[in-house]
Motif scaffolding. Structure first.
Motif, short mmCIF file in Angstrom:
data_model
loop_
_atom_site.label_atom_id
_atom_site.label_comp_id
_atom_site.label_asym_id
_atom_site.label_seq_id
_atom_site.Cartn_x
_atom_site.Cartn_y
_atom_site.Cartn_z
N LEU B 258 39.64 1.25 23.78
CA LEU B 258 40.49 2.27 24.40
C LEU B 258 39.92 3.64 24.10
N ASP B 259 40.48 4.64 24.76
CA ASP B 259 40.04 6.02 24.52
C ASP B 259 41.13 6.78 23.77
N LEU B 260 40.71 7.44 22.70
CA LEU B 260 41.64 8.19 21.87
C LEU B 260 41.17 9.64 21.75
N VAL B 261 42.06 10.57 22.02
CA VAL B 261 41.78 11.98 21.73
C VAL B 261 42.92 12.50 20.88
N ALA B 262 42.65 13.57 20.12
CA ALA B 262 43.66 14.02 19.18
C ALA B 262 43.72 15.53 19.07
N LEU B 263 44.87 16.00 18.64
CA LEU B 263 45.02 17.38 18.21
C LEU B 263 45.00 17.32 16.68
N ALA B 264 43.88 17.72 16.09
CA ALA B 264 43.75 17.55 14.64
C ALA B 264 42.63 18.41 14.10
N PRO B 265 42.75 18.81 12.84
CA PRO B 265 41.67 19.56 12.19
C PRO B 265 40.39 18.73 12.20
N ASP B 266 39.24 19.40 12.22
CA ASP B 266 37.97 18.69 12.22
C ASP B 266 37.87 17.72 11.04
N ALA B 267 38.33 18.16 9.89
CA ALA B 267 38.24 17.33 8.70
C ALA B 267 38.95 16.00 8.91
N ASP B 268 40.12 16.05 9.54
CA ASP B 268 40.85 14.82 9.82
C ASP B 268 40.13 13.98 10.87
N ALA B 269 39.71 14.65 11.93
CA ALA B 269 39.13 13.93 13.07
C ALA B 269 37.85 13.19 12.69
N THR B 270 37.16 13.69 11.68
CA THR B 270 35.90 13.06 11.29
C THR B 270 36.06 12.16 10.08
N GLY B 271 37.28 11.97 9.65
CA GLY B 271 37.51 11.22 8.41
C GLY B 271 37.66 9.72 8.62
N PHE B 272 37.38 9.24 9.83
CA PHE B 272 37.53 7.81 10.10
C PHE B 272 36.20 7.18 10.47
N PRO B 273 36.14 5.86 10.36
CA PRO B 273 34.93 5.15 10.78
C PRO B 273 34.48 5.63 12.17
N VAL B 274 35.42 5.73 13.09
CA VAL B 274 35.08 6.27 14.41
C VAL B 274 35.57 7.72 14.50
N PRO B 275 34.64 8.69 14.51
CA PRO B 275 35.04 10.09 14.64
C PRO B 275 35.75 10.32 15.97
N VAL B 276 36.80 11.12 15.92
CA VAL B 276 37.70 11.24 17.06
C VAL B 276 37.46 12.54 17.83
N THR B 277 37.31 12.39 19.14
CA THR B 277 37.27 13.56 20.03
C THR B 277 38.57 14.33 19.87
N ALA B 278 38.44 15.63 19.53
CA ALA B 278 39.66 16.33 19.17
C ALA B 278 39.62 17.82 19.48
N VAL B 279 40.81 18.37 19.62
CA VAL B 279 41.01 19.82 19.65
C VAL B 279 41.60 20.21 18.30
N SER B 280 40.94 21.13 17.63
CA SER B 280 41.45 21.57 16.33
C SER B 280 42.39 22.75 16.51
N GLN B 281 43.39 22.82 15.67
CA GLN B 281 44.33 23.95 15.76
C GLN B 281 43.77 25.19 15.06
N HIS B 282 42.62 25.03 14.46
CA HIS B 282 41.95 26.15 13.80
C HIS B 282 42.90 27.02 12.97
N PRO B 283 43.55 26.42 12.00
CA PRO B 283 44.50 27.21 11.20
C PRO B 283 43.85 28.42 10.54
N ARG B 284 42.62 28.27 10.14
CA ARG B 284 41.95 29.39 9.48
C ARG B 284 41.71 30.54 10.44
N ASP B 285 41.29 30.23 11.66
CA ASP B 285 41.08 31.29 12.64
C ASP B 285 42.39 32.02 12.94
#
Lengths: 323, 323
Positions: B258-285
């Motif tokens: 299946l296809d999964l996309v997420a709204l998540a910080p980069d750190a979260d999105a890359t923290g899994f075996p399969v890195p997730v296509t994501a939009v980050s909320q950029h809290p720091r920016d």
DNA sequence: TTGTACGCGTTATCAT
DNA sequence: ATGATAACGCGTACAA
């Protein structure tokens, strides 16, 4: 809006307004009502700066906080939350100071009379801030136990007992050798404390202990390495999520193929398919007790310097085979 | 140690000490050295209360913070960290106010002249604090966009564009129906903003959108339910870790089954075996820009009320099949 | 270029 | 029980 305005409206002197607010002087019911009505009408609030200047009390607690802690973000937030709540209950506010400011930050907030007290987190074994804290004009509370605690007020989770419990649990389960997936640094005060207690317990119980300093990005490999040695008793004290992942990746099920115990918050320990037998660091208990102590100090109840420990407790879950 | 002491040691008047420190008056090189030496010798630090009283400036920013945010603990810490850093760079400190104090907290810190400005996080769509903020004596910055922004300064991540990107990405991948595992509440300002944009995009692209309000403890069941409908396009906007777990539990591999996309910080999105296509909320920016704006306001650069958005961007990873 | 003197809004000590 | 009045330590207009 100043207390002078209130006085004018209430038809009393300014000092009477002050005494009504502080309650440090008997006030007739009549003038009290007069003043209180005027305060309400003008929505008067005393000026914090003026009050601090006159009273030598800022009603502010400075909290020196690390931004990346071995505790994790959730643990840090728990600390801050409890500290802030406790502060407000005692009519104080919380000023945030970053650990990056180091020794200068301490000097700044204490020396400038910005705060009435300081809470210091993430203390290091050999912490330069210890020296400064000793002759600060404000009481300072250490969360953590540095090497030299002379003259200090320190409070922390009882890592020593926690270590004993975890190693003991595996020893009880019949393991003659255990791996401890430990912190990668030795600077944080609790690392050597935990490690020494773990090793002492292991020695006393006749088990061989292997301390593996975990690196955040190499957990998988390190776990694989441990598994390769045939080790089936594991203590995880950090990065529990990654460790569990790695174990599953290696085809080893906690509570079935091996025994896993951890040092981790309950929320973390129960967040996996197999709930993990764990000792929690109880960050909320630590900060609550810290703040209670701090306000006792501020109220002049002068307990001498001291080191306090928040009791450890182990919760058995299904990651260890029953025996 | 007061500026008077410094003056005596330096052999100048107290006001000269003050002017040396503020730089608001030309000072001869000679007396400047005299004063600076005296300051160093006495390790003088100006009294914050006195300075605030005289200058009507506290050098303190109040931050009203939620303790359990949809952002997660890590996101909150990122905010606090950036805010504190920015504050220090402008010679300000950060005072923590809990969201629990609500409207009263705002009144307290602003009315009591405890702070020079307020930053308000986790704004609700219909937030009672908005009313108060309008006629506060200090500039107030909202992180988040409430329903009625008249007269307010608001800044936030561009959730609308983020939603468009995520839904668009799945539409591009050929999905005619997608499930959005969304927030369980509608009160937070960005929830309806995100949802409306997601639904508009879906409609425009001819895809059927199913909004599933995720409950923290029921993620597994909810994901299973979605999978049972044969849905293979999923947007996760919260609780990504649990969602990924649940998908794996259901035997569905993101990027394969299946296809999964997420709204998540980069750190979260890359923290899994399969890195997730994501939009980050950029809290720091967001927080960096918020603070920059705030200090412009404090410096009197009066931009009128305004709503600013921090641009969204999508990072493609391997959780979506290429097409 | 530097010094004098006052005000900021409280708290707290005298008086009354 | 209440009202003057003097600190508290710093910033700044006004003088020199």
């Amino acid at each position: 809006m100043t207390s002078k305005d209130v006085a004018r409206v209430a038809g009393v002197s300014q000092s009477t307004v002050s005494y009504v607010m502080s309650g440090k002087r008997p006030i007739s019911e009549k003038t009290r009502r007069l003043v209180e009505d005027a305060i309400a009408e003008l929505t008067y609030q005393p000026n914090a700066g003026a009050r601090a200047l006159a009273s030598q009390r800022t009603q502010i607690i400075a909290v020196v906080m690390p931004f990346d802690s071995a505790l994790g973000a959730a643990g840090l937030m728990a600390f801050i939350e409890e500290i802030t709540l406790a502060a407000r209950q005692h009519d104080h506010d919380v000023l945030l100071v970053t650990a990056e400011e180091g020794v200068d930050g301490l000097r700044r907030v204490a020396g400038g009379a910005l705060c009435d007290a300081v809470v210091l987190m993430e203390v290091r074994t050999d912490d330069p801030r210890v020296q400064i804290a000793r002759d600060l004009r404000v009481p300072t509370l250490f969360i953590g136990v540095p090497a030299d605690t002379a003259g200090l007020h320190c409070i922390d989770f009882d890592f020593e007992t926690g270590a004993r419990m975890l190693v003991g649990e595996l020893a009880d389960a019949g393991h003659r050798q255990v791996a401890v997936l430990g912190w990668g640094t030795a600077e944080l005060n609790y690392v050597p404390r935990f490690r020494a207690a773990a090793e002492a317990t292991a020695a006393a119980r006749g088990v061989v202990l292997q301390w593996v300093p975990v690196e955040r990005e190499r957990v998988e490999a390190q776990v694989a390495q441990v598994l390769a040695t045939g080790m089936t008793g594991i203590v995880a004290v950090t990065q529990l999520a990654r460790v569990v992942h790695a174990l599953q990746g290696g085809g080893m099920r906690p509570g079935v193929d091996l025994d896993l115990v951890a040092l981790a918050p309950d929320a973390d320990a129960t967040g996996f398919p197999v709930p993990v037998t764990a000792v929690s660091q109880h960050p909320r208990d630590v900060s609550r007790q810290a703040m209670q102590w701090l306000f006792e100090l501020l109220d002049g109840n002068h307990h001498g310097p001291e080191v306090r420990r928040v009791p450890a407790s182990l919760v058995r879950r299904s990651s260890v085979r029953s025996h």
